[in-house]
Design a protein around this motif. Structure first.
Motif, short mmCIF file in Angstrom:
data_model
loop_
_atom_site.label_atom_id
_atom_site.label_comp_id
_atom_site.label_asym_id
_atom_site.label_seq_id
_atom_site.Cartn_x
_atom_site.Cartn_y
_atom_site.Cartn_z
N ILE A 178 -7.56 -5.95 2.52
CA ILE A 178 -6.78 -5.83 1.28
C ILE A 178 -7.71 -5.53 0.09
CG2 ILE A 178 -5.32 -7.09 -0.38
CD1 ILE A 178 -4.20 -8.66 2.02
N GLN A 179 -8.81 -6.30 0.03
CA GLN A 179 -9.73 -6.11 -1.11
C GLN A 179 -10.40 -4.74 -1.07
OE1 GLN A 179 -11.71 -9.89 -0.47
NE2 GLN A 179 -11.12 -10.53 -2.54
N LYS A 180 -10.71 -4.28 0.14
CA LYS A 180 -11.35 -2.98 0.30
C LYS A 180 -10.39 -1.87 -0.15
CE LYS A 180 -13.98 -0.59 3.86
NZ LYS A 180 -13.25 0.25 4.76
N LEU A 181 -9.14 -1.99 0.27
CA LEU A 181 -8.14 -0.97 -0.10
C LEU A 181 -7.99 -0.88 -1.61
CD1 LEU A 181 -5.35 -1.86 2.48
CD2 LEU A 181 -6.50 0.34 2.30
N ALA A 182 -7.97 -2.05 -2.26
CA ALA A 182 -7.78 -2.07 -3.71
C ALA A 182 -9.02 -1.51 -4.42
CB ALA A 182 -7.49 -3.49 -4.18
N LYS A 183 -10.20 -1.99 -4.00
CA LYS A 183 -11.44 -1.61 -4.69
C LYS A 183 -11.83 -0.17 -4.43
CE LYS A 183 -14.35 -5.54 -5.70
NZ LYS A 183 -14.70 -6.64 -4.83
N GLU A 184 -11.81 0.22 -3.14
CA GLU A 184 -12.36 1.52 -2.79
C GLU A 184 -11.33 2.64 -2.85
OE1 GLU A 184 -14.47 1.14 0.90
OE2 GLU A 184 -15.59 -0.58 0.16
N GLU A 185 -10.07 2.31 -2.61
CA GLU A 185 -9.07 3.39 -2.57
C GLU A 185 -8.05 3.28 -3.70
OE1 GLU A 185 -7.53 4.04 1.39
OE2 GLU A 185 -9.38 3.25 2.25
N VAL A 187 -5.66 1.22 -4.13
CA VAL A 187 -4.31 0.83 -3.73
C VAL A 187 -3.89 -0.39 -4.55
CG1 VAL A 187 -2.92 -0.09 -1.81
CG2 VAL A 187 -4.60 1.73 -1.38
N THR A 188 -2.66 -0.37 -5.04
CA THR A 188 -2.13 -1.51 -5.80
C THR A 188 -1.44 -2.45 -4.82
OG1 THR A 188 -1.70 0.03 -7.57
CG2 THR A 188 -0.67 -2.14 -7.77
N VAL A 189 -1.80 -3.73 -4.89
CA VAL A 189 -1.24 -4.69 -3.93
C VAL A 189 -0.37 -5.71 -4.67
CG1 VAL A 189 -1.80 -6.36 -2.13
CG2 VAL A 189 -3.30 -4.40 -2.50
N PHE A 190 0.86 -5.84 -4.19
CA PHE A 190 1.80 -6.83 -4.74
C PHE A 190 1.97 -7.87 -3.65
CE2 PHE A 190 5.91 -8.58 -5.90
CZ PHE A 190 5.93 -8.53 -7.29
N LEU A 191 1.32 -9.02 -3.83
CA LEU A 191 1.25 -10.01 -2.76
C LEU A 191 2.05 -11.27 -3.11
CD1 LEU A 191 -2.07 -10.97 -1.03
CD2 LEU A 191 -0.47 -12.71 -1.68
N CYS A 192 3.06 -11.55 -2.30
CA CYS A 192 3.87 -12.75 -2.54
C CYS A 192 3.40 -13.86 -1.63
CB CYS A 192 5.32 -12.51 -2.16
SG CYS A 192 6.07 -11.17 -3.04
N THR A 193 3.18 -15.03 -2.19
CA THR A 193 2.85 -16.17 -1.33
C THR A 193 3.17 -17.48 -2.05
OG1 THR A 193 1.15 -17.27 -0.01
CG2 THR A 193 0.40 -16.19 -2.00
N HIS A 194 3.43 -18.52 -1.24
CA HIS A 194 3.59 -19.85 -1.83
C HIS A 194 2.26 -20.60 -1.70
CE1 HIS A 194 4.34 -20.48 2.46
NE2 HIS A 194 3.89 -21.70 2.26
N GLN A 195 1.27 -19.96 -1.05
CA GLN A 195 -0.03 -20.61 -0.86
C GLN A 195 -0.96 -20.24 -2.01
OE1 GLN A 195 -0.33 -18.75 3.09
NE2 GLN A 195 -0.79 -20.79 3.85
N LEU A 196 -1.00 -21.08 -3.03
CA LEU A 196 -1.76 -20.74 -4.23
C LEU A 196 -3.27 -20.69 -3.98
CD1 LEU A 196 1.07 -21.31 -5.36
CD2 LEU A 196 -0.02 -22.23 -7.39
N ARG A 197 -3.74 -21.56 -3.09
CA ARG A 197 -5.19 -21.56 -2.82
C ARG A 197 -5.60 -20.26 -2.15
NH1 ARG A 197 -6.03 -27.51 -0.47
NH2 ARG A 197 -4.85 -28.38 -2.17
N TYR A 198 -4.73 -19.76 -1.27
CA TYR A 198 -5.01 -18.50 -0.60
C TYR A 198 -5.05 -17.37 -1.64
CZ TYR A 198 -3.97 -14.12 1.70
OH TYR A 198 -3.98 -12.81 2.06
N ALA A 199 -4.05 -17.36 -2.53
CA ALA A 199 -3.96 -16.30 -3.53
C ALA A 199 -5.21 -16.27 -4.41
CB ALA A 199 -2.73 -16.51 -4.40
#
Ligand SMILES: Nc1ncnc2c1ncn2[C@@H]1O[C@H](COP(=O)(O)OP(=O)(O)O)[C@@H](O)[C@H]1O
Ligand SMILES: [Mg+2]
Length: 302
Positions: A178-185, A187-199
């Motif tokens: 995910i980070q590679k796609l955003a940084k290098e390409e 790509v905009t990522v819209f990530l839904c989660t209830h796990q705040l530590r993960y986010a």
């Protein structure tokens, strides 16, 4: 142009449930945006509105300039979606599934094979590529679902609870991709989660949701400043000189609130000059979880 924008976006389900209320914010290209909140907060409903699966009751939204409910084909051509319960074909292999979805998006047979092989490799599914999906574990299915979402090189990626059911090692792999796609390409990522530590591990900016409403939007730094200006300086020391501003917080632990890091050297010098022995210095800022709970408590108190 904004990658994603929402203007007073609202959704009331038939039956009267107001799942999403007046959301207004926008995302720049290349952001990894964490859309966060507990179950029932309205995250999945928002993704469904942004991908044209639901039409807004009020307000509007756009993905790369397109209205999802009016131009769903255009939105699907430029975006990929990973939902919580990925639907793919159990009787087909991982590779066949990817090739099928590639053909839906208009890739040639050769392009499809190349792209599918590269994604299977990146998501460590190379060996499983020729196995039927019915033999896949939950984590493998989830990773294949991500590969499927990326098959047509989307500019925007919607991830709804992407790591539910993944083991910690797979989570790291998915994060890296995910980070590679955003940084290098870009790509905009819209990530839904209830796990705040993960986010907090991978997102660059956040939208905090509670019961369909947006509590706050910002980077971690901006959100921290909003709930707690400055930071807490914690010092573990022996023979601490008895002078303000430090308060004792237990055996050998002292704390004080400071406005910025710039105050730290002078405070340390005064402790040492007063005969104190310092073993540890920590400048503590609230975690995303602490920020969230402070904001919901403030909201409840209003
Ligand atoms: N199809 C539906 N009909 C009626 N209510 C729904 C429907 N889908 C979701 N809801 C309700 O809308 C609210 C938001 O749900 P959802 O968007 O799934 O939240 P989240 O993804 O944050 O857990 C919840 O109260 C949920 O029960
Ligand atoms: Mg959900």
């Amino acid at each position: 142009m904004d990658a994603i924008s929402l203007e007073h976006l609202s959704k009331t389900y038939p039956g009267g449930k107001q799942a999403v209320r007046q959301l207004s914010f926008s995302l720049n290209p290349g952001e990894v945006f964490g859309f966060l909140g507990p179950n029932g907060a309205g995250k999945t409903t928002t993704v469904k509105l942004l991908t044209g699966m639901l039409a807004p009751s009020e307000g509007s939204c756009r993905v790369l300039g397109h209205h999802p409910s009016q131009e769903p084909q255009k939105v699907h051509a430029c975006s990929g979606v990973v939902t919580e319960h990925a639907q793919m074909y159990d009787h087909m292999t991982g590779m066949q599934n990817l090739q099928f979805y590639a053909s839906v998006f208009g890739l040639s047979k050769d392009q499809a094979k190349q792209r599918a092989e590269a994604l299977l490799e990146q998501l460590e599914l190379k060996d499983a590529g020729n196995q039927k999906l019915s033999t896949y574990s939950t984590g493998m299915r989830q990773r294949l679902s991500l590969a499927r979402a990326l098959i047509h090189r989307p500019r925007v990626l919607f991830l709804d609870e992407p790591t539910s059911g993944l083991d910690p090692e797979s989570v790291q792999k998915v994060n890296g991709l995910i980070q590679k796609l955003a940084k290098e390409e870009g790509v905009t990522v819209f990530l839904c989660t209830h796990q705040l530590r993960y986010a907090q591990e991978i997102c660059t900016r956040y939208g905090l949701m509670e019961q369909g409403k947006l509590l706050a939007v910002g980077t971690l730094d901006e959100l921290q400043k909003r709930v707690c200006p400055g930071m807490i300086l914690q010092i573990c020391a022996a023979d601490m000189p008895k002078q303000p501003p430090f308060l004792s917080k237990g055996e050998g632990i002292y704390e004080t609130r400071i406005e910025s890091e710039k105050e730290i050297p002078e405070l340390i010098r005064s402790i040492v000059a007063g005969g104190g022995d310092i073993y540890e210095v920590i400048a503590k800022k609230p975690s995303l979880e602490e920020v969230y709970f402070t904001l919901t408590a403030q909201e409840g108190a209003l």
